[in-house]
Design a protein around this motif. Structure first.
Motif, PDB file in Angstrom:
ATOM      1  N   SER A 179       0.831  -1.202   0.000  1.00  0.00           N
ATOM      2  CA  SER A 179       0.000   0.000   0.000  1.00  0.00           C
ATOM      3  C   SER A 179       0.868   1.255   0.000  1.00  0.00           C
ATOM      4  O   SER A 179       2.082   1.185   0.247  1.00  0.00           O
ATOM      5  CB  SER A 179      -0.882  -0.006   1.246  1.00  0.00           C
ATOM      6  OG  SER A 179      -0.052   0.083   2.392  1.00  0.00           O
ATOM      7  N   ARG A 182      -7.913   9.782  -9.065  1.00  0.00           N
ATOM      8  CA  ARG A 182      -8.328   9.597  -7.668  1.00  0.00           C
ATOM      9  C   ARG A 182      -9.092  10.821  -7.153  1.00  0.00           C
ATOM     10  O   ARG A 182      -9.039  11.153  -5.979  1.00  0.00           O
ATOM     11  CB  ARG A 182      -7.110   9.326  -6.780  1.00  0.00           C
ATOM     12  CG  ARG A 182      -6.355   8.073  -7.176  1.00  0.00           C
ATOM     13  CD  ARG A 182      -5.484   7.576  -6.058  1.00  0.00           C
ATOM     14  NE  ARG A 182      -6.220   7.172  -4.883  1.00  0.00           N
ATOM     15  CZ  ARG A 182      -6.855   5.995  -4.767  1.00  0.00           C
ATOM     16  NH1 ARG A 182      -6.847   5.138  -5.756  1.00  0.00           N
ATOM     17  NH2 ARG A 182      -7.491   5.698  -3.659  1.00  0.00           N
ATOM     18  N   ASN A 202     -15.384   8.933  -3.572  1.00  0.00           N
ATOM     19  CA  ASN A 202     -15.089   7.697  -2.829  1.00  0.00           C
ATOM     20  C   ASN A 202     -13.589   7.433  -2.729  1.00  0.00           C
ATOM     21  O   ASN A 202     -13.103   6.916  -1.727  1.00  0.00           O
ATOM     22  CB  ASN A 202     -15.828   6.490  -3.423  1.00  0.00           C
ATOM     23  CG  ASN A 202     -15.474   6.251  -4.853  1.00  0.00           C
ATOM     24  OD1 ASN A 202     -15.078   7.183  -5.542  1.00  0.00           O
ATOM     25  ND2 ASN A 202     -15.607   5.020  -5.312  1.00  0.00           N
ATOM     26  N   ASP A 203     -12.813   7.834  -3.779  1.00  0.00           N
ATOM     27  CA  ASP A 203     -11.357   7.674  -3.711  1.00  0.00           C
ATOM     28  C   ASP A 203     -10.770   8.586  -2.644  1.00  0.00           C
ATOM     29  O   ASP A 203      -9.917   8.179  -1.861  1.00  0.00           O
ATOM     30  CB  ASP A 203     -10.730   8.004  -5.068  1.00  0.00           C
ATOM     31  CG  ASP A 203     -11.087   6.968  -6.122  1.00  0.00           C
ATOM     32  OD1 ASP A 203     -11.208   5.798  -5.757  1.00  0.00           O
ATOM     33  OD2 ASP A 203     -11.248   7.357  -7.293  1.00  0.00           O
ATOM     34  N   SER A 222     -11.712   7.257   0.696  1.00  0.00           N
ATOM     35  CA  SER A 222     -10.930   6.054   0.997  1.00  0.00           C
ATOM     36  C   SER A 222      -9.516   6.439   1.438  1.00  0.00           C
ATOM     37  O   SER A 222      -8.989   5.899   2.415  1.00  0.00           O
ATOM     38  CB  SER A 222     -10.877   5.159  -0.244  1.00  0.00           C
ATOM     39  OG  SER A 222     -10.085   4.032   0.004  1.00  0.00           O
ATOM     40  N   ASP A 223      -8.895   7.384   0.725  1.00  0.00           N
ATOM     41  CA  ASP A 223      -7.543   7.840   1.089  1.00  0.00           C
ATOM     42  C   ASP A 223      -7.547   8.483   2.479  1.00  0.00           C
ATOM     43  O   ASP A 223      -6.622   8.278   3.268  1.00  0.00           O
ATOM     44  CB  ASP A 223      -7.018   8.843   0.047  1.00  0.00           C
ATOM     45  CG  ASP A 223      -6.715   8.166  -1.289  1.00  0.00           C
ATOM     46  OD1 ASP A 223      -6.671   6.919  -1.318  1.00  0.00           O
ATOM     47  OD2 ASP A 223      -6.540   8.881  -2.296  1.00  0.00           O
ATOM     48  N   VAL A 277      -9.700   7.920   5.001  1.00  0.00           N
ATOM     49  CA  VAL A 277      -9.888   6.884   6.033  1.00  0.00           C
ATOM     50  C   VAL A 277      -8.585   6.101   6.221  1.00  0.00           C
ATOM     51  O   VAL A 277      -8.197   5.772   7.345  1.00  0.00           O
ATOM     52  CB  VAL A 277     -11.066   5.942   5.656  1.00  0.00           C
ATOM     53  CG1 VAL A 277     -11.165   4.775   6.630  1.00  0.00           C
ATOM     54  CG2 VAL A 277     -12.374   6.716   5.638  1.00  0.00           C
ATOM     55  N   ALA A 278      -7.884   5.842   5.110  1.00  0.00           N
ATOM     56  CA  ALA A 278      -6.612   5.099   5.188  1.00  0.00           C
ATOM     57  C   ALA A 278      -5.580   5.872   6.026  1.00  0.00           C
ATOM     58  O   ALA A 278      -4.765   5.268   6.716  1.00  0.00           O
ATOM     59  CB  ALA A 278      -6.078   4.838   3.791  1.00  0.00           C
ATOM     60  N   TYR A 296      -7.209  -0.033   8.062  1.00  0.00           N
ATOM     61  CA  TYR A 296      -7.727   0.148   6.701  1.00  0.00           C
ATOM     62  C   TYR A 296      -6.587   0.518   5.750  1.00  0.00           C
ATOM     63  O   TYR A 296      -6.514   0.019   4.620  1.00  0.00           O
ATOM     64  CB  TYR A 296      -8.815   1.228   6.710  1.00  0.00           C
ATOM     65  CG  TYR A 296      -9.500   1.420   5.387  1.00  0.00           C
ATOM     66  CD1 TYR A 296     -10.439   0.497   4.932  1.00  0.00           C
ATOM     67  CD2 TYR A 296      -9.204   2.509   4.578  1.00  0.00           C
ATOM     68  CE1 TYR A 296     -11.064   0.664   3.718  1.00  0.00           C
ATOM     69  CE2 TYR A 296      -9.825   2.688   3.353  1.00  0.00           C
ATOM     70  CZ  TYR A 296     -10.756   1.761   2.932  1.00  0.00           C
ATOM     71  OH  TYR A 296     -11.369   1.921   1.716  1.00  0.00           O
ATOM     72  N   ARG A 355      -4.599  -2.517   4.720  1.00  0.00           N
ATOM     73  CA  ARG A 355      -5.406  -3.691   4.366  1.00  0.00           C
ATOM     74  C   ARG A 355      -4.737  -4.526   3.267  1.00  0.00           C
ATOM     75  O   ARG A 355      -4.743  -5.763   3.327  1.00  0.00           O
ATOM     76  CB  ARG A 355      -6.833  -3.282   3.975  1.00  0.00           C
ATOM     77  CG  ARG A 355      -6.935  -2.406   2.730  1.00  0.00           C
ATOM     78  CD  ARG A 355      -8.298  -1.731   2.673  1.00  0.00           C
ATOM     79  NE  ARG A 355      -8.475  -0.931   1.458  1.00  0.00           N
ATOM     80  CZ  ARG A 355      -7.933   0.272   1.271  1.00  0.00           C
ATOM     81  NH1 ARG A 355      -7.168   0.812   2.198  1.00  0.00           N
ATOM     82  NH2 ARG A 355      -8.148   0.940   0.150  1.00  0.00           N
ATOM     83  N   ASP A 376      -7.820  -2.453  -4.878  1.00  0.00           N
ATOM     84  CA  ASP A 376      -6.964  -1.279  -4.995  1.00  0.00           C
ATOM     85  C   ASP A 376      -5.492  -1.666  -4.950  1.00  0.00           C
ATOM     86  O   ASP A 376      -5.137  -2.757  -4.540  1.00  0.00           O
ATOM     87  CB  ASP A 376      -7.270  -0.284  -3.875  1.00  0.00           C
ATOM     88  CG  ASP A 376      -7.515  -0.977  -2.567  1.00  0.00           C
ATOM     89  OD1 ASP A 376      -8.134  -0.379  -1.691  1.00  0.00           O
ATOM     90  OD2 ASP A 376      -7.111  -2.141  -2.431  1.00  0.00           O
TER      91      ASP A 376
END
Lengths: 344, 79
Positions: free
Chosen positions: A46, A170, A174-175, A178-179, A181-182, A188, A191, B71
């Motif tokens: 990641s 991105r 939602n991207d 997501s970034d 939250v990561a 997350y 993950r 992803d």
């Protein structure tokens, strides 16, 4: 009327949520405290993993950074058999850091080096490979960054990068979410790495698919059908003469120029290639001229250049450019004297 | 006795392809959970909420870790 004793002792319901939250917070703190020290980057990693690993390299004394594609990563060989791992055993005083990965290319190496330097990593030596197939516009890494590098190095991407490269879009909500939250929640964020560590592949579904394929014989039949015949590599190498109109070549020039500007000693390896398998496609004057063009350009920028294009026999290859464990050992032996010389 | 299993015929099913969902649907799974030792633990007046908290945390972690990867996967079209 007084409530029964058992009712008075009942634990409030919200303790369930507090317990769940406490467990998740402790897990999060443990994950944040963890610093990866891999022999090489995992197959999938990641952006958070890359960021943490790169940040940890600031404290590594005079690292020898290895950058490049699956040839240096050690495709289909154990991590300990990859050429950089063999070199690390041969030269224990040098701090080898293998940052190559599957799907690497000059574009990826150039952005990765910019990211490393910006992050405060000061390499003693950079070793990178130049694979002729990655100058082919149809190569998947020709002008595409690994998604995790794109996210990690987002701040370093220039207007030119955004205009020239095939970057993942991105910008969708939602991207972005997501970034975000990561960044806030390590479980997350990691993950991809957790799934890789637990299942040895992308996710549990892929693992189950592999298991089912192995049990049913499908994997074996597929491997037989995809045996590396020469025809499979028809079109892998572009025999257009290399010049500055090629984006991947432009980025190789930029990589060499960046190394020169940053006064970082570097060794460029012209990747060992299976000439026996690819004879019909690459044993010609244009391919030879393209190899020479890349070598000449690198030397002009002060990069020590090793032409290992035809240095390894066909028996040490898995396919067109990936080496067996024995091939990786031979590759490391070929690199050793030049690296030793550069580290003196 | 659990409630009877609901079996429906979907538009892609016929007499030969029709699949039984058995007891795998969420409603019936929940019914069975109410008969499991876990349910008795969760209902315990003192430490029930703590057990429920652990179960919730495990479910959240499992959802993240066991989820499908969509992803960070490079597309290896030429390997």
């Amino acid at each position: 009327m007084a409530a029964p004793a058992s009712r008075r002792r009942r634990t409030p319901w919200w303790h369930a949520y507090a317990t769940a939250l406490a467990i998740l917070v402790v897990l999060d703190l443990a994950l944040r405290a963890w610093v990866p020290h891999p022999l090489r980057l995992p197959e999938q990693f990641s952006a958070i993993y890359l960021e943490r690993y790169v940040a940890s390299l600031r404290s590594v004394h005079a690292p020898v950074i290895v950058m490049g594609d699956s040839s240096l990563w050690g495709y289909k060989t154990p991590a300990s058999d990859s050429a950089p791992a063999v070199l690390a055993r041969l030269l224990p005083a040098a701090n080898f850091v293998n940052l190559s990965y599957e799907g690497g290319s000059p574009v990826n190496s150039e952005v990765l080096l910019r990211y490393l330097l910006q992050a405060g990593v000061r390499p003693r030596l950079v070793v990178f490979n130049v694979n002729q197939k990655e100058f082919n516009p149809s190569d998947s890494a020709f002008k595409r960054l690994r998604p995790s590098l794109q996210v990690a190095a987002e701040q370093e991407l220039t207007v030119r990068d955004r205009a020239e490269l095939d970057l993942q879009n991105r910008s969708a909500v939602n991207d972005r979410l997501s970034d975000l939250v990561a960044r806030l929640w390590a479980l997350y964020g990691y993950r991809t790495d957790l799934r890789e560590a637990l299942f040895g592949t992308d996710d549990m579904a892929t693992l189950l698919t592999h298991v089912a394929g192995t049990l049913s014989g499908y994997t074996f039949r597929q491997a037989q059908a995809e045996a590396p015949t020469a025809e499979r590599f028809l079109g892998t190498y572009d025999l257009t003469p290399l010049d500055s109109s090629n984006i991947s070549y432009q980025r190789l020039v930029a990589l060499a120029a960046l190394l020169e500007r940053a006064h970082v000693p570097a060794i460029g390896i012209l990747t060992p290639t299976n000439h026996t398998l690819l004879h019909d496609y690459i044993d010609n004057s244009v391919y030879v001229a393209n190899v020479a063009t890349a070598a000449r350009m690198l030397r002009s920028k002060g990069v020590t250049t090793l032409n290992l294009d035809a240095a390894i026999p066909a028996g040490d290859f898995i396919d067109n450019d990936h080496l067996t464990s024995e091939g990786n050992r031979r590759f490391a032996e070929l690199l050793r004297p030049t690296i030793e010389e550069a580290l003196r | 006795m659990p409630p009877s299993s609901t079996q429906s015929t979907r538009d892609w099913e016929d007499d030969t392809t029709r699949l039984s969902t058995g007891y795998a649907d969420a409603f019936e799974a929940a019914w069975f959970l109410t008969r499991s030792p876990l349910w008795r633990a969760v209902r315990h007046p003192n430490w029930g909420p703590y057990v429920l908290g652990i179960v919730l945390a495990v479910l959240i972690v499992a959802m993240v870790v066991l989820g499908a990867s969509t992803d960070s996967h490079f597309i290896y079209t030429d390997f």
